[in-house]
Design a protein around this motif. Structure first.
Motif, PDB file in Angstrom:
ATOM      1  N   ALA A   1       0.820  -1.207   0.000  1.00 43.23           N
ATOM      2  CA  ALA A   1       0.000   0.000   0.000  1.00 43.23           C
ATOM      3  C   ALA A   1       0.857   1.262   0.000  1.00 43.23           C
ATOM      4  O   ALA A   1       0.443   2.308  -0.501  1.00 43.23           O
ATOM      5  N   ALA A   2       2.060   1.194   0.544  1.00 45.27           N
ATOM      6  CA  ALA A   2       2.913   2.375   0.681  1.00 45.27           C
ATOM      7  C   ALA A   2       3.823   2.602  -0.524  1.00 45.27           C
ATOM      8  O   ALA A   2       4.472   3.636  -0.616  1.00 45.27           O
ATOM      9  N   GLU A   3       3.885   1.669  -1.457  1.00 44.14           N
ATOM     10  CA  GLU A   3       4.823   1.759  -2.576  1.00 44.14           C
ATOM     11  C   GLU A   3       4.109   1.496  -3.903  1.00 44.14           C
ATOM     12  O   GLU A   3       3.133   0.769  -3.964  1.00 44.14           O
ATOM     13  N   LYS A   4       4.631   2.092  -4.978  1.00 41.48           N
ATOM     14  CA  LYS A   4       4.120   1.799  -6.317  1.00 41.48           C
ATOM     15  C   LYS A   4       4.678   0.445  -6.738  1.00 41.48           C
ATOM     16  O   LYS A   4       5.872   0.226  -6.696  1.00 41.48           O
ATOM     17  N   THR A   5       3.798  -0.450  -7.147  1.00 41.87           N
ATOM     18  CA  THR A   5       4.194  -1.836  -7.371  1.00 41.87           C
ATOM     19  C   THR A   5       3.807  -2.342  -8.755  1.00 41.87           C
ATOM     20  O   THR A   5       2.704  -2.095  -9.217  1.00 41.87           O
ATOM     21  N   VAL A   6       4.736  -3.035  -9.403  1.00 39.34           N
ATOM     22  CA  VAL A   6       4.493  -3.689 -10.686  1.00 39.34           C
ATOM     23  C   VAL A   6       4.798  -5.171 -10.507  1.00 39.34           C
ATOM     24  O   VAL A   6       5.889  -5.537 -10.083  1.00 39.34           O
ATOM     25  N   PHE A   7       3.818  -6.030 -10.805  1.00 42.70           N
ATOM     26  CA  PHE A   7       4.052  -7.469 -10.744  1.00 42.70           C
ATOM     27  C   PHE A   7       4.587  -7.945 -12.094  1.00 42.70           C
ATOM     28  O   PHE A   7       3.899  -7.883 -13.096  1.00 42.70           O
ATOM     29  N   VAL A   8       5.834  -8.390 -12.107  1.00 38.27           N
ATOM     30  CA  VAL A   8       6.471  -8.876 -13.327  1.00 38.27           C
ATOM     31  C   VAL A   8       6.169 -10.354 -13.511  1.00 38.27           C
ATOM     32  O   VAL A   8       5.909 -10.826 -14.608  1.00 38.27           O
ATOM     33  N   GLU A   9       6.200 -11.096 -12.423  1.00 38.22           N
ATOM     34  CA  GLU A   9       5.886 -12.525 -12.461  1.00 38.22           C
ATOM     35  C   GLU A   9       4.993 -12.853 -11.275  1.00 38.22           C
ATOM     36  O   GLU A   9       5.273 -12.454 -10.158  1.00 38.22           O
ATOM     37  N   GLY A  10       3.922 -13.571 -11.537  1.00 39.91           N
ATOM     38  CA  GLY A  10       2.976 -13.894 -10.479  1.00 39.91           C
ATOM     39  C   GLY A  10       2.020 -12.735 -10.221  1.00 39.91           C
ATOM     40  O   GLY A  10       2.135 -11.662 -10.821  1.00 39.91           O
ATOM     41  N   ILE A  11       1.074 -12.973  -9.338  1.00 40.66           N
ATOM     42  CA  ILE A  11       0.080 -11.970  -8.970  1.00 40.66           C
ATOM     43  C   ILE A  11      -0.045 -11.952  -7.451  1.00 40.66           C
ATOM     44  O   ILE A  11       0.417 -12.876  -6.774  1.00 40.66           O
ATOM     45  N   PRO A  12      -0.675 -10.909  -6.897  1.00 34.06           N
ATOM     46  CA  PRO A  12      -0.769 -10.810  -5.432  1.00 34.06           C
ATOM     47  C   PRO A  12      -1.341 -12.048  -4.746  1.00 34.06           C
ATOM     48  O   PRO A  12      -0.885 -12.423  -3.672  1.00 34.06           O
ATOM     49  N   LYS A  13      -2.319 -12.706  -5.370  1.00 32.74           N
ATOM     50  CA  LYS A  13      -2.922 -13.869  -4.703  1.00 32.74           C
ATOM     51  C   LYS A  13      -1.957 -15.054  -4.602  1.00 32.74           C
ATOM     52  O   LYS A  13      -2.189 -15.993  -3.852  1.00 32.74           O
ATOM     53  N   ASP A  14      -0.847 -15.011  -5.363  1.00 31.96           N
ATOM     54  CA  ASP A  14       0.169 -16.062  -5.266  1.00 31.96           C
ATOM     55  C   ASP A  14       1.008 -15.936  -3.998  1.00 31.96           C
ATOM     56  O   ASP A  14       1.701 -16.873  -3.613  1.00 31.96           O
ATOM     57  N   ILE A  15       0.981 -14.753  -3.377  1.00 35.22           N
ATOM     58  CA  ILE A  15       1.821 -14.523  -2.203  1.00 35.22           C
ATOM     59  C   ILE A  15       1.203 -15.213  -0.995  1.00 35.22           C
ATOM     60  O   ILE A  15       0.068 -14.942  -0.615  1.00 35.22           O
ATOM     61  N   LYS A  16       1.962 -16.128  -0.426  1.00 39.89           N
ATOM     62  CA  LYS A  16       1.552 -16.824   0.789  1.00 39.89           C
ATOM     63  C   LYS A  16       2.816 -17.334   1.465  1.00 39.89           C
ATOM     64  O   LYS A  16       3.910 -17.301   0.886  1.00 39.89           O
ATOM     65  N   GLU A  17       2.681 -17.775   2.682  1.00 40.47           N
ATOM     66  CA  GLU A  17       3.841 -18.276   3.419  1.00 40.47           C
ATOM     67  C   GLU A  17       4.523 -19.390   2.642  1.00 40.47           C
ATOM     68  O   GLU A  17       3.876 -20.267   2.090  1.00 40.47           O
ATOM     69  N   GLY A  18       5.858 -19.320   2.575  1.00 47.76           N
ATOM     70  CA  GLY A  18       6.636 -20.379   1.956  1.00 47.76           C
ATOM     71  C   GLY A  18       7.019 -20.157   0.509  1.00 47.76           C
ATOM     72  O   GLY A  18       7.857 -20.882  -0.015  1.00 47.76           O
ATOM     73  N   VAL A  19       6.417 -19.174  -0.192  1.00 52.23           N
ATOM     74  CA  VAL A  19       6.810 -18.934  -1.583  1.00 52.23           C
ATOM     75  C   VAL A  19       8.020 -17.999  -1.622  1.00 52.23           C
ATOM     76  O   VAL A  19       8.362 -17.367  -0.632  1.00 52.23           O
ATOM     77  N   PHE A  20       8.646 -17.914  -2.789  1.00 54.17           N
ATOM     78  CA  PHE A  20       9.823 -17.075  -2.975  1.00 54.17           C
ATOM     79  C   PHE A  20       9.398 -15.775  -3.642  1.00 54.17           C
ATOM     80  O   PHE A  20       8.662 -15.788  -4.631  1.00 54.17           O
TER      81      PHE A  20
END
Length: 195
Positions: A77-96
């Motif tokens: 929320a505090a930074e301008k973000t561009v997803f190059v690979e993957g999407i936000p819903k891919d982020i979960k514990e244990g991923v890189f």
């Protein structure tokens, strides 16, 4: 020494190639997970120009990575973000996750699957989860398949967030369950471990 420097450069470029090059902007959705109380109480460092590591918690727009033995916090929320690979819903514990800060924007790579890329000279770059680290070998999980690589006195290590700092291989610096990138030669001997 020349071989080590060449290996370091090859590994750095391999990281860049492995993670992809397309700039696709995605809307940032909200995902809620419970944040581990232990993580809340630990020291969390600010994000550097290049940050990469294993996700230890994700709550709304805040992510905490385990990177080279440090906890690093990043707030979408505090930074301008561009997803190059993957999407936000891919982020979960244990991923890189790899985050690159450039020209006021943050480029995010979310990697959920391990990878192994072979080069023409017989060497290979492996991105996977560390299962074991001993004085004479490392065991890496690449999508459920475990592969063992020999460590020698020529093996070196680097931090994901500080690729310029090269040190001798030390198993005690590596944390089981974290993502690592390993560069091996044609004999499956470890040249470099990025953790």
């Amino acid at each position: 020494m020349k071989r080590v420097l060449v290996s370091v450069l090859v590994l750095f470029f391999a990281i860049t190639l492995v993670t992809g090059c397309s700039d696709v902007k995605k809307d940032i959705g909200k995902t809620e997970n419970n944040v581990n109380e232990a993580v809340k109480n630990e020291k969390v460092n600010p994000q550097k120009e290049l940050t990469a590591g294993t996700v230890v918690s994700y709550n709304n727009s805040e992510i905490i990575l385990e990177s080279s033995g440090e906890k690093v916090k990043y707030d979408f929320a505090a930074e301008k973000t561009v997803f190059v690979e993957g999407i936000p819903k891919d982020i979960k514990e244990g991923v890189f996750v790899k985050i690159i800060r450039k020209n006021g924007e943050n480029y995010i790579y979310v990697i959920t699957q391990g990878r192994k890329e072979a080069f023409e000279d017989g060497s290979a770059s492996i991105l996977g989860i560390l299962k074991e680290a001993e004085d004479n070998y490392v065991l890496i999980d690449i999508n459920g398949k475990e592969e063992k690589y020999t460590v020698s006195d020529k093996s070196v290590m680097q931090n994901f967030s500080d690729p310029g700092k090269v040190m001798r291989y030390n198993k005690d610096e590596l944390k089981k369950g974290s993502w690592v990138m390993v560069l091996v030669d044609k004999n499956n001997e470890v040249m470099n471990v990025v953790y």
